[in-house]
Design a protein around this motif. Structure first.
Motif, PDB file in Angstrom:
ATOM      1  N   THR A   1     -89.072  75.174 -12.461  1.00  0.00           N
ATOM      2  CA  THR A   1     -88.418  75.174 -11.144  1.00  0.00           C
ATOM      3  C   THR A   1     -87.490  73.963 -10.990  1.00  0.00           C
ATOM      4  OG1 THR A   1     -90.358  74.111 -10.140  1.00  0.00           O
ATOM      5  CG2 THR A   1     -90.231  76.504 -10.007  1.00  0.00           C
TER       6      THR A   1
ATOM      7  N   MET B   1     -95.375  78.996  -8.136  1.00  0.00           N
ATOM      8  CA  MET B   1     -96.520  79.683  -7.521  1.00  0.00           C
ATOM      9  C   MET B   1     -97.784  78.988  -8.002  1.00  0.00           C
ATOM     10  SD  MET B   1     -97.838  83.613  -7.935  1.00  0.00           S
ATOM     11  CE  MET B   1     -96.758  84.336  -6.732  1.00  0.00           C
TER      12      MET B   1
ATOM     13  N   SER C   1     -93.511  81.708 -11.873  1.00  0.00           N
ATOM     14  CA  SER C   1     -94.932  82.088 -11.923  1.00  0.00           C
ATOM     15  C   SER C   1     -95.329  82.346 -13.372  1.00  0.00           C
ATOM     16  CB  SER C   1     -95.179  83.339 -11.077  1.00  0.00           C
ATOM     17  OG  SER C   1     -94.407  84.418 -11.557  1.00  0.00           O
TER      18      SER C   1
HETATM   19  C1  LIG Z   1    -102.372  74.718 -10.507  1.00  0.00           C
HETATM   20  C2  LIG Z   1    -101.624  75.931 -10.976  1.00  0.00           C
HETATM   21  C3  LIG Z   1    -101.839  77.142 -10.375  1.00  0.00           C
HETATM   22  C4  LIG Z   1    -101.129  78.258 -10.794  1.00  0.00           C
HETATM   23  N1  LIG Z   1    -101.359  79.457 -10.189  1.00  0.00           N
HETATM   24  C5  LIG Z   1    -100.658  80.544 -10.581  1.00  0.00           C
HETATM   25  C6  LIG Z   1    -100.849  81.811  -9.946  1.00  0.00           C
HETATM   26  O1  LIG Z   1    -101.626  81.959  -9.025  1.00  0.00           O
HETATM   27  N2  LIG Z   1    -100.138  82.870 -10.402  1.00  0.00           N
HETATM   28  C7  LIG Z   1     -99.235  82.755 -11.408  1.00  0.00           C
HETATM   29  O2  LIG Z   1     -98.588  83.757 -11.758  1.00  0.00           O
HETATM   30  N3  LIG Z   1     -99.010  81.557 -12.009  1.00  0.00           N
HETATM   31  C8  LIG Z   1     -99.696  80.465 -11.620  1.00  0.00           C
HETATM   32  N4  LIG Z   1     -99.478  79.261 -12.217  1.00  0.00           N
HETATM   33  C9  LIG Z   1     -98.411  79.151 -13.235  1.00  0.00           C
HETATM   34  C10 LIG Z   1     -97.165  78.497 -12.627  1.00  0.00           C
HETATM   35  O3  LIG Z   1     -96.682  79.233 -11.541  1.00  0.00           O
HETATM   36  C11 LIG Z   1     -96.091  78.373 -13.697  1.00  0.00           C
HETATM   37  O4  LIG Z   1     -96.588  77.545 -14.733  1.00  0.00           O
HETATM   38  C12 LIG Z   1     -94.799  77.781 -13.171  1.00  0.00           C
HETATM   39  O5  LIG Z   1     -93.839  77.806 -14.205  1.00  0.00           O
HETATM   40  C13 LIG Z   1     -95.001  76.368 -12.677  1.00  0.00           C
HETATM   41  O6  LIG Z   1     -93.776  75.833 -12.194  1.00  0.00           O
HETATM   42  P1  LIG Z   1     -93.101  74.614 -12.973  1.00  0.00           P
HETATM   43  O7  LIG Z   1     -92.747  75.148 -14.345  1.00  0.00           O
HETATM   44  O8  LIG Z   1     -91.893  74.277 -12.182  1.00  0.00           O
HETATM   45  O9  LIG Z   1     -94.089  73.500 -13.037  1.00  0.00           O
HETATM   46  C14 LIG Z   1    -100.194  78.144 -11.837  1.00  0.00           C
HETATM   47  C15 LIG Z   1     -99.983  76.899 -12.448  1.00  0.00           C
HETATM   48  C16 LIG Z   1    -100.687  75.797 -12.024  1.00  0.00           C
HETATM   49  C17 LIG Z   1    -100.420  74.466 -12.687  1.00  0.00           C
END
Ligand SMILES: Cc1cc2nc3c(=O)[nH]c(=O)nc-3n(C[C@H](O)[C@H](O)[C@H](O)COP(=O)(O)O)c2cc1C
Length: 223
Positions: A18, A96, A145
């Motif tokens: 993101t 997410m 996500s």
């Molecule tokens: C604490 C946590 C909770 C997450 N919960 C979900 C979720 O409920 N559903 C999903 O599809 N991905 C989930 N993810 C995956 C993240 O949405 C995904 O890794 C996303 O790329 C994170 O954003 P970022 O790359 O900007 O850090 C979760 C990741 C983390 C670290």
């Protein structure tokens, strides 16, 4: 001059998808409109405080009746609302987490959606006593996500508590138009994810150009 408020909500500083989309959007915007002002608010680095009972009491006390202590309690919220009020465009870079928004972004929402500052409350208006005070802002949501299928008709359409939540509160942020870009499949890391990411990068660039252009020529945007 246009002002943009960039909110980052990913706890990850490295490898954040993101933040990458947000950087892409910001770079592209600056190409079109180099003189615009940016307010950068990293919510993961400096999470707004959770609401407390004294905060709620202060917010619902008329401004002229507030004690110095109550003004102090609301000072951080006032600063966040001032940033929001100054912004014409919100760029919300949000992962997410557990099917909804990260708690740092939720804390920001709780701090800025405030009676008398961003909405008015009048029971005389019947079933819809809350009215937004601001309007006309654009909001760009760049989200990611690990799983997939969160669009309304997707296999997890009814599990998405992130985009519908933002869509519901956007009026109280003064947002008239909301644009969404999603990266999916991050946890799979396969070709579907790579394709999703490259489409999201392209969409972020396209959106930066389109919203920048619409801001320049508001009549065209209204068509
Ligand atoms: C604490 C946590 C909770 C997450 N919960 C979900 C979720 O409920 N559903 C999903 O599809 N991905 C989930 N993810 C995956 C993240 O949405 C995904 O890794 C996303 O790329 C994170 O954003 P970022 O790359 O900007 O850090 C979760 C990741 C983390 C670290």
């Amino acid at each position: 001059m246009t002002t943009l408020l960039r909110l980052d909500a990913s706890a990850r500083r490295s490898r954040s998808l993101t933040r990458t989309l947000g950087d892409t959007f910001e770079r592209e915007w600056r190409k079109h409109r180099p003189d615009d002002a940016w307010i950068i608010r990293d919510l993961a680095e400096q999470p707004p405080a959770h609401l407390t009972e004294p905060w709620i009491a202060a917010a619902f006390t008329p401004v002229e009746a507030r004690t110095p202590e109550q003004h102090q309690i609301l000072a951080a919220s006032d600063d966040l609302i001032d940033e929001l009020a100054a912004a014409d465009v919100l760029v919300v870079n949000v992962p997410m987490y557990n099917y909804g928004m990260p708690s740092a972004l939720k804390a920001w929402v709780d701090n800025v959606v405030r009676v008398g500052r961003t909405f008015s409350f009048d029971l005389g208006r019947g079933d819809f006593p809350l009215r937004p005070i601001m309007s006309g802002k654009q909001m760009v949501v760049l989200s990611s996500s690990g799983e997939f299928g969160f669009e309304p008709t997707g296999i997890r359409g009814d599990m998405d508590q992130l985009i519908p939540h933002l869509r519901t509160v956007k009026h109280y942020l003064g947002v008239s138009d909301m644009h969404v870009v999603r990266v999916e499949y991050q946890e799979f890391g396969d070709t579907r994810h790579k394709q999703s990411m490259s489409e999201a990068i392209a969409s972020s660039k396209r959106l930066a150009g389109a919203v920048a252009q619409a801001i320049t020529t508001p009549a065209a945007a209204a068509e």
